[in-house]
Design an enzyme around this catalytic site. Structure first.
Site, PDB file in Angstrom:
ATOM      1  N   LYS A  54      46.262  18.143  35.237  1.00 26.68           N
ATOM      2  CA  LYS A  54      47.465  17.359  36.041  1.00 26.68           C
ATOM      3  C   LYS A  54      47.185  16.277  37.065  1.00 26.68           C
ATOM      4  O   LYS A  54      47.302  15.223  37.248  1.00 26.68           O
ATOM      5  CB  LYS A  54      48.620  18.366  36.945  1.00 26.68           C
ATOM      6  CG  LYS A  54      49.475  18.955  36.152  1.00 26.68           C
ATOM      7  CD  LYS A  54      50.133  20.145  36.754  1.00 26.68           C
ATOM      8  CE  LYS A  54      50.991  21.240  35.797  1.00 26.68           C
ATOM      9  NZ  LYS A  54      51.348  22.468  36.270  1.00 26.68           N
ATOM     10  N   GLN A  98      52.042  25.476  41.997  1.00 24.81           N
ATOM     11  CA  GLN A  98      51.532  26.168  40.659  1.00 24.81           C
ATOM     12  C   GLN A  98      51.964  27.339  40.376  1.00 24.81           C
ATOM     13  O   GLN A  98      51.800  28.255  41.325  1.00 24.81           O
ATOM     14  CB  GLN A  98      50.147  25.858  40.141  1.00 24.81           C
ATOM     15  CG  GLN A  98      49.491  26.261  38.958  1.00 24.81           C
ATOM     16  CD  GLN A  98      50.010  25.466  37.661  1.00 24.81           C
ATOM     17  OE1 GLN A  98      50.324  24.435  38.051  1.00 24.81           O
ATOM     18  NE2 GLN A  98      50.146  26.064  36.507  1.00 24.81           N
ATOM     19  N   ASP A 121      59.229  19.394  40.256  1.00 26.15           N
ATOM     20  CA  ASP A 121      59.306  20.342  39.323  1.00 26.15           C
ATOM     21  C   ASP A 121      60.709  20.302  39.000  1.00 26.15           C
ATOM     22  O   ASP A 121      60.802  21.042  37.805  1.00 26.15           O
ATOM     23  CB  ASP A 121      58.721  21.699  39.607  1.00 26.15           C
ATOM     24  CG  ASP A 121      57.567  22.041  39.238  1.00 26.15           C
ATOM     25  OD1 ASP A 121      56.918  21.475  38.087  1.00 26.15           O
ATOM     26  OD2 ASP A 121      56.617  22.703  39.728  1.00 26.15           O
TER      27      ASP A 121
HETATM   28  N1  LIG Z   1      55.029  24.546  39.047  1.00 23.26           N
HETATM   29  C1  LIG Z   1      54.664  24.528  37.943  1.00 23.26           C
HETATM   30  N2  LIG Z   1      54.987  23.692  37.125  1.00 23.26           N
HETATM   31  C2  LIG Z   1      54.759  23.451  35.860  1.00 23.26           C
HETATM   32  O1  LIG Z   1      54.969  22.410  35.190  1.00 23.26           O
HETATM   33  C3  LIG Z   1      53.978  24.726  35.238  1.00 23.26           C
HETATM   34  C4  LIG Z   1      53.300  25.652  36.206  1.00 23.26           C
HETATM   35  N3  LIG Z   1      53.810  25.841  37.535  1.00 23.26           N
HETATM   36  N4  LIG Z   1      52.818  26.858  35.748  1.00 23.26           N
HETATM   37  C5  LIG Z   1      52.260  26.696  34.232  1.00 23.26           C
HETATM   38  C6  LIG Z   1      53.196  26.073  33.386  1.00 23.26           C
HETATM   39  C7  LIG Z   1      52.526  25.437  32.090  1.00 23.26           C
HETATM   40  N5  LIG Z   1      52.584  24.230  32.128  1.00 23.26           N
HETATM   41  C8  LIG Z   1      51.954  23.665  31.147  1.00 23.26           C
HETATM   42  C9  LIG Z   1      51.817  22.106  31.226  1.00 23.26           C
HETATM   43  C10 LIG Z   1      50.959  21.526  30.069  1.00 23.26           C
HETATM   44  C11 LIG Z   1      50.443  22.177  28.784  1.00 23.26           C
HETATM   45  C12 LIG Z   1      49.827  21.253  27.811  1.00 23.26           C
HETATM   46  O2  LIG Z   1      49.664  19.948  28.136  1.00 23.26           O
HETATM   47  N6  LIG Z   1      49.506  21.808  26.925  1.00 23.26           N
HETATM   48  C13 LIG Z   1      48.624  21.163  25.837  1.00 23.26           C
HETATM   49  C14 LIG Z   1      47.306  22.100  25.483  1.00 23.26           C
HETATM   50  C15 LIG Z   1      46.561  22.842  26.557  1.00 23.26           C
HETATM   51  C16 LIG Z   1      45.693  23.797  26.069  1.00 23.26           C
HETATM   52  O3  LIG Z   1      45.030  23.485  25.111  1.00 23.26           O
HETATM   53  O4  LIG Z   1      45.596  24.856  26.851  1.00 23.26           O
HETATM   54  C17 LIG Z   1      49.538  21.254  24.335  1.00 23.26           C
HETATM   55  O5  LIG Z   1      50.522  21.962  24.472  1.00 23.26           O
HETATM   56  O6  LIG Z   1      49.195  20.471  23.689  1.00 23.26           O
HETATM   57  C18 LIG Z   1      50.968  23.321  28.732  1.00 23.26           C
HETATM   58  C19 LIG Z   1      51.791  24.121  29.758  1.00 23.26           C
HETATM   59  C20 LIG Z   1      52.898  23.722  33.276  1.00 23.26           C
HETATM   60  N7  LIG Z   1      53.323  24.698  33.825  1.00 23.26           N
END
Ligand SMILES: Nc1nc(=O)c2c([nH]1)NC[C@@H]1CN(c3ccc(C(=O)N[C@@H](CCC(=O)O)C(=O)O)cc3)C=[N+]21
Length: 291
Positions: A54, A98, A121
Site C-alpha cells: 500500500k 490494518q 476503507d
Molecule cells: N484496514 C484494512 N483494509 C484493507 O483493505 C485490508 C486489510 N485491512 N487487511 C487485509 C486485507 C487484504 N487486502 C488485500 C489487498 C491487496 C491484495 C492484493 O493485491 N493481492 C494480490 C496478490 C498479493 C500476493 O501475492 O500476496 C492479488 O490478488 O493479485 C490482497 C489483499 C486488503 N485488506
C-alpha cells in the site's frame, strides 16, 4: 477453460494512472499532497506485506504515505490516541488501520473512532449507513473494485441476477448494497445457506467472498455467468480464491483470477478513495464519476 479472464491487474494499473493524473492539479490548487496514514499493529508477516504494498502504491501515485508501525504490546488507549492525532492532522486525508488487529485490541472501537471523512476503507458505520441509503461517503475498496470490473465488462447491470456468497461487513454486505443500487436482483448467500447450488443456478453474476479455498464449484455456476473471486487463501504456499478456478473457468463467461483479479483493485480503490477524500477536505470540485 472457456471463460474470458478479467484482468484486474491491468484495470487497476489504469485506475492508478487516473488517480495519479489528478494528484497534480490537486497540488496546483491547494499547495499540498494527498496523504494516507496506514497503521499497523504487531508483527503479522502477511499484514506487513500488504502495508508495504500500500505504501509503495501510494507513493507511486504521487501521494504521501504516512506509516505508523506499533508494537504488539500497544494498548487500546495508545491506539485510540494515535487515531485521534491522525483525525486532527490536516496533512492526513485518509486513515487505514490494518486488520486484523492483535487479539487484545477492540477493532470495532478503533474503527468507530476514525473520522468518517477520513475513513478511506469505508468501514465506519456512518459510511456503511451512507452506502445503504445512497448518500455520498466512502465505499469499501474491495466491493468498489469488484463493481468497477463488472461495469467495465457489462456496462449497465440493471436487471441482472447477482448472488453474493458471504455477508461480511467489509465485502459481502457492501457488495450487495452496491449491486442493489445498480438495480441487480441480489441474493446474499452465506455459510448457513442450505442449497447454494440452487441459488447459483440462476445467477448472471457471482461474487464469492466466503474465505474458504476453492469453495464454489464450476457445476454450480450458470453457463456464461460472470464470476468475481474475492478470496485470498494460502494453500501449500500458493494463493487460491474462494472459487474452484479450473472447474468454474470451463463454465463461466468471464472470471477473475487469483492472484491478479480483485486484489490489485482493492489497492487501486484505496488510492482512489484517498484522492477523493483530499479533494473533499479542500473543497476542490471533482467529478468523482470519472474515477
Ligand atoms: N484496514 C484494512 N483494509 C484493507 O483493505 C485490508 C486489510 N485491512 N487487511 C487485509 C486485507 C487484504 N487486502 C488485500 C489487498 C491487496 C491484495 C492484493 O493485491 N493481492 C494480490 C496478490 C498479493 C500476493 O501475492 O500476496 C492479488 O490478488 O493479485 C490482497 C489483499 C486488503 N485488506
Amino acid at each position: 477453460m472457456s471463460a474470458a479472464l478479467i484482468d484486474g491487474k491491468s484495470f487497476a494499473a489504469g485506475l492508478r494512472a487516473r488517480v495519479a493524473a489528478l494528484v497534480q492539479p490537486f497540488h496546483a490548487q491547494t499547495g499540498r499532497t494527498p496523504g494516507l496514514a496506514v497503521v499497523l499493529v504487531g508483527e503479522d508477516p502477511a499484514s506487513a506485506v500488504y502495508v508495504r504494498a500500500k505504501g509503495k502504491a501510494t507513493r507511486e501515485a504521487g501521494m504521501e504515505s504516512i506509516e505508523h508501525k506499533l508494537p504488539d504490546t500497544t494498548s487500546q488507549e495508545e491506539l485510540l490516541a494515535l487515531v485521534d492525532k491522525l483525525n486532527a492532522d490536516p496533512t492526513v486525508d485518509g486513515i487505514l488501520v490494518q486488520l486484523p488487529l492483535p487479539g487484545h485490541l477492540d477493532a470495532e472501537e478503533v474503527l468507530l473512532r476514525i473520522d468518517p471523512g477520513k475513513d478511506v476503507d469505508g468501514f465506519h458505520p456512518v459510511n456503511a449507513g451512507r452506502l445503504a441509503t445512497g448518500l455520498p461517503g466512502f465505499v469499501p475498496c474491495t466491493p468498489l473494485g469488484c463493481l468497477m470490473l463488472l461495469e467495465d465488462l457489462h456496462g449497465d447491470l440493471s436487471g441482472m441476477d447477482a448472488v453474493v456468497v458471504g455477508r461480511s461487513n467489509i465485502v459481502g454486505k457492501p457488495m450487495a448494497a452496491l449491486l442493489t443500487a445498480k438495480s441487480c436482483t441480489v441474493t446474499v448467500a452465506h455459510s448457513r445457506t442450505r442449497n447454494l447450488p440452487h441459488y447459483l443456478k440462476h445467477a448472471d453474476i457471482v461474487v464469492a467472498a466466503v474465505g474458504r479455498a476453492n469453495f464454489v464449484k464450476g457445476d454450480w455456476i450458470k453457463p456464461g455467468a460472470t464470476v468475481i473471486d474475492v478470496g485470498i487463501n494460502r494453500v501449500d504456499g500458493r494463493l487460491v480464491g474462494d472459487v474452484d478456478f479450473d472447474s468454474a473457468a470451463s463454465v463461466a463467461g468471464a472470471i477473475t483470477p487469483v492472484p491478479g483479479g480483485v486484489g490489485p483493485m482493492t489497492i487501486a480503490c484505496l488510492l482512489r478513495n484517498t484522492l477523493v477524500a483530499a479533494y473533499r477536505h479542500e473543497e476542490v470540485p471533482l467529478d468523482e464519476g470519472i474515477i
